[in-house]
Scaffold this active site. Structure first.
Site, PDB file in Angstrom:
ATOM      1  CG  ASP A 192      -0.252  -0.011   2.549  1.00 12.73           C
ATOM      2  OD1 ASP A 192       0.856  -0.574   2.650  1.00 12.73           O
ATOM      3  OD2 ASP A 192      -0.808   0.555   3.516  1.00 12.73           O
ATOM      4  CG  HIS A 249       6.385  -0.671  10.598  1.00 11.04           C
ATOM      5  ND1 HIS A 249       6.275  -1.107  11.895  1.00 11.04           N
ATOM      6  CD2 HIS A 249       6.098   0.661  10.622  1.00 11.04           C
ATOM      7  CE1 HIS A 249       5.930  -0.090  12.677  1.00 11.04           C
ATOM      8  NE2 HIS A 249       5.825   0.993  11.931  1.00 11.04           N
TER       9      HIS A 249
END
Ligand code: BDR
Ligand code: CA
Length: 315
Positions: free
Chosen positions: A12, A247
């Site tokens: 994303d 992340h």
């Protein structure tokens, strides 16, 4: 010779997804069979545009098809994008040059089903956003759960969430999709906040990276400079100090080198109800884990990972 692993990335593209894409393209141990896009840090149209532009920046020497995916969670409205962390366009407001790359004429879910069936037991799915596209793919062809494996960035077991007190953004953004994926039988390695919360790219790492990038990589250098500077200011505003949590890059690095983390096998339940608890990844620690649906990363050699990230990008 080192084994090259085939991966399919679902992103994303946001700031840390972009950092993950650059790492995966530069890695000599990963071969990206394709990418799929999903809403999350931005809407899916923007995520797709960002993905195509970041591919231009990373300059893969082979073709990487990109398929556009879901723009909404399975059963609920989409939450507003977190512009404080990813900027208005997902890339900290940085304008990458226009791209001539186009998404392929196939939906993300269809593409996932097709590629998994073409590469049975020879493909790792790496998801660094909501699990919506995979939930749809599993609904179309549940047998893919037995033909591939999944490494995902998401969830939080023994640490707080980052979206609600108990929920991490990728799971919180579409809990019903996550529930379906965790209950599907697909082998899962979960790279959640327990480890990504320790993967802090500091100003020292930033200087090391900037010093190492050559003049031939001026565009990459300008991009990195902008997004890390933006990220440091964002984390500083939250009174957390200047760093960028890596992340999504950590999920890719774990695919490359599982020894960077220590895992524990748990049965992870996805909570789908409740304004505060929805999106929680729950393990029942009251009892021994007699069965499991995920290998959960609980410890990470963070500095080794960060050095590996820098060296891969500079390679
Ligand atoms: C995850 O949420 C997104 O904002 C990041 O790209 C990462 O995938 C972290 O919780
Ligand atoms: Ca992401």
């Amino acid at each position: 010779m080192e084994q090259v692993q085939r991966i399919l990335m679902d992103v994303d593209t946001g700031v840390d997804d972009a950092l993950a894409i650059i790492f995966a393209v530069k890695s000599k141990k990963l071969h990206i069979e394709g990418m799929t896009t999903v809403f999350g840090n931005v809407d899916v149209k923007q995520a797709t545009e960002n993905t195509l532009k970041v591919l231009d920046l990373a300059q893969p020497y082979y073709k990487i098809p990109v398929a556009m995916g879901a723009d909404y969670p399975l059963f609920r409205p989409r939450r507003e994008a977190v512009t404080a962390i990813h900027g208005i366009n997902g890339l900290a407001g940085y304008e990458l040059p226009a791209t001539s790359r186009l998404p392929i004429d196939e939906s993300a879910a269809d593409f996932i089903v097709r590629v998994v069936n073409e590469r049975v037991n020879d493909l790792t799915l790496v998801f660094t956003g909501r699990l919506t596209n995979l939930a749809i793919a599993l609904a179309k062809d549940p047998s893919i759960a037995q033909k591939t494996k999944l490494v995902l960035m998401g969830g939080a077991i023994k640490v707080p969430g980052n979206t609600t007190p108990v929920a991490e953004a990728n799971i919180h953004g579409d809990p019903e999709a996550a529930h379906r994926v965790f209950e599907s039988g697909i082998p899962i390695t979960m790279v959640g906040l327990d480890v990504t919360g320790k993967a802090k790219f500091s100003e020292t790492h930033f200087h090391q990276l900037m010093t190492g990038i050559t003049d031939e990589q001026a565009e990459l250098k300008a991009f990195m400079d902008h997004i890390f500077t933006f990220s440091f200011e964002a984390s500083d505003r939250l009174n957390e100090g200047k760093y960028r949590l890596m992340h999504d890059p950590l999920a890719l690095a774990v695919v490359e080198d599982a020894s960077l983390v220590q895992t524990e096998d748990y049965y992870v339940h996805i909570e789908t109800k409740g304004p505060l608890s929805s999106g929680a990844t729950l393990v029942d620690f009251r009892r021994p884990q007699l069965r499991s649906n995920a290998s959960v990363c609980m410890q990470v050699r963070a500095e080794d990972f960060l050095q590996h990230y820098i060296h891969t990008v500079l390679s």
